[in-house]
Design a protein around this motif. Sequence first.
Motif, PDB file in Angstrom:
ATOM      1  N   VAL A  81       0.836  -1.203   0.000  1.00  0.00           N
ATOM      2  CA  VAL A  81       0.000   0.000   0.000  1.00  0.00           C
ATOM      3  C   VAL A  81       0.869   1.250   0.000  1.00  0.00           C
ATOM      4  O   VAL A  81       0.559   2.232  -0.693  1.00  0.00           O
ATOM      5  CB  VAL A  81      -0.952  -0.005   1.216  1.00  0.00           C
ATOM      6  CG1 VAL A  81      -1.677   1.325   1.344  1.00  0.00           C
ATOM      7  CG2 VAL A  81      -1.964  -1.135   1.084  1.00  0.00           C
ATOM      8  N   LEU A  90      -2.750   4.682  -6.060  1.00  0.00           N
ATOM      9  CA  LEU A  90      -3.946   4.900  -5.248  1.00  0.00           C
ATOM     10  C   LEU A  90      -4.671   6.181  -5.668  1.00  0.00           C
ATOM     11  O   LEU A  90      -5.900   6.224  -5.710  1.00  0.00           O
ATOM     12  CB  LEU A  90      -3.579   4.972  -3.766  1.00  0.00           C
ATOM     13  CG  LEU A  90      -3.056   3.689  -3.120  1.00  0.00           C
ATOM     14  CD1 LEU A  90      -2.843   3.910  -1.629  1.00  0.00           C
ATOM     15  CD2 LEU A  90      -4.000   2.528  -3.345  1.00  0.00           C
ATOM     16  N   LEU A 104     -10.118  -1.504  -1.983  1.00  0.00           N
ATOM     17  CA  LEU A 104      -9.509  -1.906  -0.713  1.00  0.00           C
ATOM     18  C   LEU A 104      -9.997  -3.282  -0.280  1.00  0.00           C
ATOM     19  O   LEU A 104      -9.233  -4.083   0.260  1.00  0.00           O
ATOM     20  CB  LEU A 104      -9.815  -0.871   0.370  1.00  0.00           C
ATOM     21  CG  LEU A 104      -9.072   0.466   0.272  1.00  0.00           C
ATOM     22  CD1 LEU A 104      -9.509   1.401   1.386  1.00  0.00           C
ATOM     23  CD2 LEU A 104      -7.565   0.233   0.330  1.00  0.00           C
ATOM     24  N   LEU A 158      -2.144  -1.788   7.281  1.00  0.00           N
ATOM     25  CA  LEU A 158      -2.701  -0.552   6.729  1.00  0.00           C
ATOM     26  C   LEU A 158      -2.258   0.652   7.558  1.00  0.00           C
ATOM     27  O   LEU A 158      -1.998   1.728   7.018  1.00  0.00           O
ATOM     28  CB  LEU A 158      -4.223  -0.629   6.696  1.00  0.00           C
ATOM     29  CG  LEU A 158      -4.833  -1.573   5.656  1.00  0.00           C
ATOM     30  CD1 LEU A 158      -6.355  -1.604   5.804  1.00  0.00           C
ATOM     31  CD2 LEU A 158      -4.456  -1.135   4.240  1.00  0.00           C
ATOM     32  N   TRP A 249      -4.845   8.619   0.064  1.00  0.00           N
ATOM     33  CA  TRP A 249      -4.829   8.071  -1.299  1.00  0.00           C
ATOM     34  C   TRP A 249      -3.701   8.673  -2.131  1.00  0.00           C
ATOM     35  O   TRP A 249      -3.474   8.250  -3.267  1.00  0.00           O
ATOM     36  CB  TRP A 249      -6.160   8.322  -1.992  1.00  0.00           C
ATOM     37  CG  TRP A 249      -7.262   7.493  -1.385  1.00  0.00           C
ATOM     38  CD1 TRP A 249      -8.057   7.825  -0.327  1.00  0.00           C
ATOM     39  CD2 TRP A 249      -7.665   6.181  -1.784  1.00  0.00           C
ATOM     40  NE1 TRP A 249      -8.926   6.806  -0.050  1.00  0.00           N
ATOM     41  CE2 TRP A 249      -8.713   5.781  -0.922  1.00  0.00           C
ATOM     42  CE3 TRP A 249      -7.250   5.299  -2.790  1.00  0.00           C
ATOM     43  CZ2 TRP A 249      -9.343   4.544  -1.049  1.00  0.00           C
ATOM     44  CZ3 TRP A 249      -7.869   4.067  -2.913  1.00  0.00           C
ATOM     45  CH2 TRP A 249      -8.909   3.704  -2.043  1.00  0.00           C
TER      46      TRP A 249
END
Length: 251
Positions: A81, A90, A104, A158, A249
Amino acid sequence: MSRTVRLAVRQAVLEQRSFWRSAEYALFTFAFPLMILLLIGAANAGSHLPGTHIKNTTVFVPGILAFSVIVAAYVNLGSKVAVLRHDGVLKRIRTTPLPAGAYLGGLLASTVVTAILITAGTGLTGWLAFGAGPRAGELLALVGGLVLGTVCFAALGLAISSVITSAESAGPVAYASFLPIAIISGVFDPTFSGLPAWLSRLVAMFPVKALAEVLQNAYAIRPFPAWDLVNLGLWTAAGAAFAVWRFRWHS
């Protein structure tokens, strides 16, 4: 099945295809825990925990199972991520018709699949190589511990991705944030001891040791890991809350 769920499933399939097409990445993800299991397990084969009749490998194998979960759900997800954010992927996803929740959700579902495969491979190898398997009647407890551990470390993955500032540092930061704790928690050495009391209490507060002890309880008779289950639940809530608060993002 709603449109978002269908898109999440499709995204999970795409993530798995991407994962397996990167041969070096997939191989390292699976080979690293298995290599540690076989090398250290062979060195401990036939020996017992001090003062007991419990083989070292009976406790060592579930410790490596915990390590496998952390690699799949924490290191891989967190670093991926962070890299996707740094590379602008993202940010671009937000401009497409694909709902953010579906993207996600697919990413998390793919992480769960990877965790299942790697833990199944590790557990099977431990059983075939060292005869270490869960106690009769404890299979459901083992599965429950693996599920809770995967959810906990995915939430923490995350969370850690939100504080990684560059693609280059993603992997090193993810590993450095848990590997020292895993070492002094005895994940790689069932006989590891001798820590100062204050350091032992500090290590016990982290979810690495908690997950290892929950899984070890399914292999060897130990006191019910009530505190470890609470520990994992608290870290799951904390990781999820931090991820929701800090998730971005774009870099």
